[in-house]
Design a protein around this motif. Structure first.
Motif, short mmCIF file in Angstrom:
data_model
loop_
_atom_site.label_atom_id
_atom_site.label_comp_id
_atom_site.label_asym_id
_atom_site.label_seq_id
_atom_site.Cartn_x
_atom_site.Cartn_y
_atom_site.Cartn_z
N CYS A 1 0.84 -1.21 0.00
CA CYS A 1 0.00 0.00 0.00
C CYS A 1 0.86 1.25 0.00
O CYS A 1 1.97 1.26 0.54
CB CYS A 1 -0.90 0.04 1.24
SG CYS A 1 -2.26 -1.13 1.20
N ILE B 1 0.80 4.74 1.65
CA ILE B 1 0.16 5.35 2.82
C ILE B 1 0.49 6.84 2.87
O ILE B 1 1.67 7.23 2.85
CB ILE B 1 0.61 4.68 4.13
CG1 ILE B 1 0.34 3.17 4.09
CG2 ILE B 1 -0.08 5.32 5.33
CD1 ILE B 1 -1.12 2.80 4.04
N ALA C 1 -4.98 5.29 2.21
CA ALA C 1 -4.28 4.10 1.73
C ALA C 1 -4.70 3.79 0.31
O ALA C 1 -5.89 3.74 -0.01
CB ALA C 1 -4.58 2.91 2.64
#
Length: 615
Positions: free
Chosen positions: A299, A301, A315
């Motif tokens: 991911c 972030i 995210a």
């Protein structure tokens, strides 16, 4: 007659040769000016130069590089790739001097050639030496400057490995004529290259400008569109959903305090959410993270913050770099999301502040009937047992961060404690729990929840959590007394610099000294131990002996065993201590004073080291 015919034949041959050279030069002039591509011009110049200097077996062209202030090989024939590393300083060796003074060099003996190369750097000598096929040695060399008007632009050099005197004055004359035309061709090619480079730069800048303008238009549209949603009070969820529509990839917002997701959660993401939040409480810049559990999730972030306070994280699933548009949407949306979240936080803070004020007003009410009415307004009904817990967060961070941490711990407590007949709220960096229970079992259950929650917090975060608790029978109008006891328990923990929880009833005799300033207690300790508290090694041992003696309740056997000395030695030490302090430990007041001093030091300041020094 025969001599005349021989002379005429020789003259005819020389005329034919001269005519050949002229034709060759003319052809070379036409060829090298037939293109403006610099690399192609260089190759053609080298090719025709070797045709002109027929006895040369290898050659190269060096051009001046202004940024390096060196002559750089641009093209070559008859050498291996080592020649490409040959970079000569101006004035260095043969070609460096040719460029410096503009005079040709025709050297026709091996010895004179290598003598002229004596100032060549070892690195350059190795390059030129290894560039010759089969390690051949140079026997003749011809090097001429390449100049355009008064400006020198390079040097042409030719080697002969076969015989000395392999290169002649005729070769020099022909090469000088060729070099002047080569200079014109090179100058034109350089101008052509520079013009094309400038044109490419202008085209590139123009394209970049178009892309930048398009991006600015998108940025303005995104900013205005998301701001309009905020102004219309569409709410946090509507803004995130709209960001999702604009983006190429799915976007999820995870709230730090609530632990929920908008618009939907990422599969397998929830298990690692606490770890991600823990990472980004101190990390301010976005980053790619890899979550490994039953499956691996990558991911991007992006932390959403308000100053030093972490509000949550955006995210984006996947490890591939975000597009420029996606980055733009996130960067424009982040401050608007931060504003929306802070609006919600403000409402919560206002509610908790009102609760805090109402609660403290309730504490001041002594009239039983009025107290009971106000308690019911707070959701508290009269039962026989009262419990007050004050939880404080303490750490080397600003107050806003502590307030945020308090809200996070409050959320955790709310998940564990039923709010029936209880009041649970936070204000600044403190959490207050006020509840009324039917029996002591219910009280113990809540205490256990608080203890486990604080333990959970202290194991995960650097900010320290501690709680003071007070319980007892409750009579309307007496809530303030219980609250003050909880405050004293919390104060005792703070003075001892401990974390965890402490019940007021477990403070013991220390409650008598809670309101005493540390300076006053320290003054009492110094008055009591001043004659032993000197820093001298012998008296440090005596002070350590006294502390051990008191902590073992005056047991000579236990004290001697702990100190690893004989009982008689201990007896003499105690007598010596009594003499120094001018005390008699068999007298009640003298021993009580020493016993109290040892207790206060141990409780509020620390303990003794083995060397007997006070810490």
């Amino acid at each position: 007659m025969e001599k005349k015919e021989a002379f005429l034949q020789q003259l005819s041959k020389e005329n034919q040769k001269a005519q050949y050279h002229v034709m060759n030069l003319m052809e070379s002039f036409r060829a090298i000016n037939s293109t403006l591509e610099l690399d192609e011009v260089l190759k053609k110049i080298m090719h025709f130069a070797l045709n002109i200097v027929e006895t040369a077996e290898a050659g190269y062209i060096q051009m001046y590089d202004e940024s390096l202030n060196k002559l750089i090989i641009k093209t070559y024939v008859g050498f291996n790739e080592n020649i490409s590393h040959f970079k000569v300083n101006i004035g260095e060796s043969i070609t460096g001097k040719v460029f410096e003074d503009g005079c040709f060099r025709l050297i026709t003996t091996r010895k004179e050639i290598y003598d002229s190369m004596s100032d060549l750097s070892k690195e350059n000598f190795d390059f030129i030496d290894k560039a010759h096929h089969n390690n051949q040695k140079i026997k003749s060399i011809l090097s001429v400057p390449v100049s355009f008007g008064a400006k020198r632009i390079g040097v042409m050099t030719f080697h002969c490995f076969d015989i000395e005197d392999g290169l002649s004055e005729t070769d020099l004359l022909l090469l000088q004529s060729f070099a002047s035309q080569a200079a014109i061709a090179l100058h034109n090619a350089q101008l052509y290259t520079e013009v094309h480079k400038s044109l490419d730069e202008v085209t590139h800048l123009s394209q970049r400008l178009k892309e930048t303008n398009a991006l600015l238009e998108k940025r303005t549209y995104i900013h205005n569109h998301l701001t309009e949603l905020s102004v219309q009070k569409k709410g946090l969820k509507a803004i995130i959903i709209e960001m999702n529509k604009l983006m190429d990839r799915n976007l999820v917002y995870a709230d730090y305090l609530e632990g929920n997701y908008v618009p939907q959660h990422i599969k397998h993401f929830a298990k690692s959410l606490d770890d991600i939040f823990f990472l980004f409480t101190s990390k301010t810049k976005p980053a790619y993270v890899s979550i490994c559990d039953t499956v691996q999730i990558d991911c991007y972030i992006y932390p959403i913050r308000s100053g030093s306070v972490l509000l949550g994280c955006l995210a984006v699933e996947g490890s591939s770099p975000l597009s420029q548009l996606d980055k733009l949407i996130i960067e424009q949306g982040a401050p608007i999301l931060s504003l929306e979240i802070m609006k919600l936080r403000s409402q919560t803070e206002i509610m908790y502040k009102k609760t805090y004020e109402t609660y403290h007003h309730f504490l001041k009410i002594k009239n039983p009937q009025q107290a009971e009415i106000t308690a019911k307004e707070l959701g508290i009904h009269h039962h026989y047992f009262l419990q007050t817990a004050l939880i404080e967060l303490d750490g080397n961070v600003d107050l806003h961060s502590l307030e945020n941490d308090a809200l996070l711990l409050l959320k955790h407590l709310k998940e564990k404690i039923t709010l029936e007949n209880s009041l649970l709220f936070s204000y600044n960096n403190k959490i207050t729990l006020f509840s009324s229970a039917r029996d002591a079992v219910s009280e113990a259950y809540i205490t256990k929840i608080i203890e486990s929650s604080i333990k959970w917090w202290n194991e995960r975060f650097s900010v320290v959590a501690r709680a003071g608790i007070s319980t007892g029978h409750y009579y309307p109008g007496q809530a303030e007394e219980n609250h003050l006891k909880a405050e004293k328990a919390l104060l005792h923990l703070k003075k001892q610099k401990k974390k965890g929880i402490l019940h007021y009833r477990d403070i013991g005799i220390s409650r008598l000294f809670l309101q005493h300033p540390p300076e006053e207690i320290n003054s009492f300790l110094r008055e009591t131990f001043s004659l032993l508290w000197t820093g001298q090694e012998k008296k440090d041992d005596l002070l350590h002996t006294l502390f051990t003696y008191v902590q073992n309740n005056r047991s000579m056997t236990s004290t001697a065993k702990e100190l690893h000395i004989h009982a008689n030695t201990l007896y003499h030490r105690i007598k010596k201590i009594e003499d120094i302090l001018d005390m008699d430990f068999s007298h009640f007041e003298d021993y009580l004073k020493v016993q109290l001093a040892v207790y206060l030091y141990k409780t509020f300041f620390g303990s003794l080291t083995k060397a007997g020094k006070l810490m």
